[in-house]
Design a protein around this motif. Structure first.
Motif, PDB file in Angstrom:
ATOM      1  N   GLN A  66       0.879  -1.106   0.079  1.00  0.00           N
ATOM      2  CA  GLN A  66       0.183  -0.217  -0.061  1.00  0.00           C
ATOM      3  C   GLN A  66       0.748   1.177  -0.032  1.00  0.00           C
ATOM      4  N   VAL A  67       0.562   2.283  -1.099  1.00  0.00           N
ATOM      5  CA  VAL A  67       1.729   3.318  -1.201  1.00  0.00           C
ATOM      6  C   VAL A  67       0.943   4.496  -0.926  1.00  0.00           C
ATOM      7  N   ASP A  68       1.443   5.604  -0.240  1.00  0.00           N
ATOM      8  CA  ASP A  68       1.372   6.878  -0.006  1.00  0.00           C
ATOM      9  C   ASP A  68       1.322   7.584  -1.359  1.00  0.00           C
ATOM     10  N   LEU A  69       0.021   8.152  -1.863  1.00  0.00           N
ATOM     11  CA  LEU A  69      -0.026   8.888  -2.852  1.00  0.00           C
ATOM     12  C   LEU A  69       0.804  10.054  -2.824  1.00  0.00           C
ATOM     13  N   HIS A  70       0.849  10.695  -1.667  1.00  0.00           N
ATOM     14  CA  HIS A  70       1.398  12.121  -1.607  1.00  0.00           C
ATOM     15  C   HIS A  70       2.876  12.061  -1.444  1.00  0.00           C
ATOM     16  N   THR A  71       3.498  10.865  -0.937  1.00  0.00           N
ATOM     17  CA  THR A  71       4.949  10.813  -0.754  1.00  0.00           C
ATOM     18  C   THR A  71       5.508   9.726  -1.653  1.00  0.00           C
ATOM     19  N   GLY A  72       4.842   8.881  -2.045  1.00  0.00           N
ATOM     20  CA  GLY A  72       5.409   7.777  -2.920  1.00  0.00           C
ATOM     21  C   GLY A  72       5.948   6.516  -2.083  1.00  0.00           C
ATOM     22  N   ARG A  73       5.740   6.761  -0.721  1.00  0.00           N
ATOM     23  CA  ARG A  73       6.407   5.805   0.223  1.00  0.00           C
ATOM     24  C   ARG A  73       5.448   4.460   0.432  1.00  0.00           C
ATOM     25  N   LEU A  74       6.116   3.600   0.431  1.00  0.00           N
ATOM     26  CA  LEU A  74       5.612   2.163   0.944  1.00  0.00           C
ATOM     27  C   LEU A  74       5.150   2.134   2.577  1.00  0.00           C
ATOM     28  N   THR A  75       3.681   2.167   2.731  1.00  0.00           N
ATOM     29  CA  THR A  75       3.397   2.722   4.039  1.00  0.00           C
ATOM     30  C   THR A  75       2.667   1.432   4.917  1.00  0.00           C
ATOM     31  N   GLY A  76       2.300   0.528   4.024  1.00  0.00           N
ATOM     32  CA  GLY A  76       1.394  -0.792   4.387  1.00  0.00           C
ATOM     33  C   GLY A  76       1.618  -1.837   3.483  1.00  0.00           C
ATOM     34  N   ALA A  77       0.681  -3.127   4.195  1.00  0.00           N
ATOM     35  CA  ALA A  77       0.521  -4.049   3.229  1.00  0.00           C
ATOM     36  C   ALA A  77      -0.800  -4.556   3.715  1.00  0.00           C
ATOM     37  N   GLU A  78      -1.487  -4.945   2.536  1.00  0.00           N
ATOM     38  CA  GLU A  78      -2.640  -5.935   2.912  1.00  0.00           C
ATOM     39  C   GLU A  78      -2.292  -7.435   2.691  1.00  0.00           C
ATOM     40  N   ALA A  79      -2.709  -8.141   3.746  1.00  0.00           N
ATOM     41  CA  ALA A  79      -2.490  -9.682   3.860  1.00  0.00           C
ATOM     42  C   ALA A  79      -3.652 -10.307   3.299  1.00  0.00           C
ATOM     43  N   LEU A  80      -3.275 -11.031   2.358  1.00  0.00           N
ATOM     44  CA  LEU A  80      -4.252 -11.668   1.407  1.00  0.00           C
ATOM     45  C   LEU A  80      -4.000 -13.210   1.433  1.00  0.00           C
ATOM     46  N   LEU A  81      -5.099 -14.077   1.746  1.00  0.00           N
ATOM     47  CA  LEU A  81      -5.162 -15.399   1.955  1.00  0.00           C
ATOM     48  C   LEU A  81      -4.788 -16.145   0.636  1.00  0.00           C
ATOM     49  N   ARG A  82      -4.107 -17.191   0.857  1.00  0.00           N
ATOM     50  CA  ARG A  82      -3.698 -18.219  -0.234  1.00  0.00           C
ATOM     51  C   ARG A  82      -4.045 -19.732   0.422  1.00  0.00           C
TER      52      ARG A  82
END
Ligand code: C2E
Ligand code: CA
Ligand code: CA
Ligand code: CA
Length: 278
Positions: A46-62
């Motif tokens: 998940q990326v911050d659109l103002h700064t371009g930084r990676l700020t998070g992650a969504e955990a998705l089940l497999r």
């Protein structure tokens, strides 16, 4: 005509029985897969659109089945939901996401939010607040870095119960997001009363940008609405530069999507995070 009618009924009846049998088989396999450790979490940046930084992650089940390979959650979450397997499965997801998040922190990787999906039944029928408190304590993962994603339909179904659960979760210090915003029927009046942090615009509204004027109108309205209510807004399913530029122009706060990265196995995500922090 009479005959055809009764044949049609027979066919329908058989078809239903067949479907029910398949569901039962899938449910049993699902329980076994969980016990055998065949479930995995993938992580999408998940990326911050103002700064371009990676700020998070969504955990998705497999589901990694030894014979079938990777099985998509779209195939088994509905069965898990209606069979009650979602209780133990959802708890596993929560525990694993916090364990992984804490492991990355202890490895010295840049700090980030981890978002976890909570399904309707898990939200309304299990003790999600009690379980989350327990998981946070066991893992050591800080509450303020955990975000729970609840679908709009879960909140719309029983707004009073939902409000009570959300308040308990909020008291734990974690963040709350509405998933698939715009696809359900929640009333704005209810929405206003829920203690939320983030609206996630469903990717169905992003997909046709810039070709659909309607989708552009909907997306920019949701961004404005979210901001007017004091919430952050994330757009999911961003695949192109044009979509990204449009969202940036409208002041959207975060995005997720193939334009940045597909969901990744934990090791690959950690490598990305390492690069982002360097
Ligand atoms: P969701 O929560 O809306 O998750 C977003 C889905 O969009 C994910 O599919 C993700 O891989 C996909 N996606 C992300 N970026 C793009 C893009 O740019 N283009 C396209 N076409 N797709 C993109 P996935 O991983 O197959 O998950 C499907 C759904 O299954 C999720 O939708 C969520 O509702 C459910 N799910 C996944 N993991 C869990 C879980 O741990 N618990 C529960 N309850 N549900 C889960
Ligand atoms: Ca989600
Ligand atoms: Ca979605
Ligand atoms: Ca969803």
């Amino acid at each position: 005509a009479k005959n055809r009618g009764s044949n049609a009924w027979c066919f329908f009846h058989e078809y239903m029985t067949q479907a029910a049998r398949e569901r039962l088989a899938l449910e049993a396999r699902l329980r076994r897969a969980l016990e055998l450790g065949h479930m995995r979490l993938f992580y999408q940046p998940q990326v911050d659109l103002h700064t371009g930084r990676l700020t998070g992650a969504e955990a998705l089940l497999r589901w990694h089945d030894p014979e079938e390979g990777l099985i998509s959650p779209a195939r088994f979450i509905p069965v898990a939901e209606s069979s009650g397997v979602i209780g133990p499965l959802g708890l596993w997801v929560l525990g694993e996401a916090c364990r992984q998040g804490q492991a990355w922190r202890e490895a010295g990787l840049p700090e980030l939010t981890i978002a976890v999906n909570v399904s309707l039944h898990q939200f309304l029928l299990t003790d999600i607040a009690g379980e989350t408190a327990q998981v946070l304590e066991t893992s050591g993962f800080p509450a303020h870095l955990l975000e729970l994603e609840i679908t709009e339909s879960a909140l719309a179904e029983k707004p009073e119960e939902a409000l009570a659960v959300l308040s308990r979760l909020r008291d734990l210090g974690l963040r709350l997001a509405i998933d698939d915003f715009g696809t359900g029927y929640s009333s704005l009046a209810h929405l206003k009363r829920f203690p939320l942090d983030l609206l996630k615009i469903d990717r169905g509204f992003i997909y046709d940008i810039p070709n659909s004027g309607d989708d552009m109108a909907i997306s920019s309205s949701v961004i404005a609405l979210g901001h007017a209510m004091g919430l952050k807004v994330l757009a999911e399913g961003v695949e192109t530069q044009e979509q990204l530029s449009f969202l940036q122009d409208k002041g959207c706060d975060f995005f997720q999507g193939y334009f940045c990265s597909r969901p990744l196995p934990a090791e690959d995500f950690a490598r990305l995070l390492e690069k982002a922090g360097a």
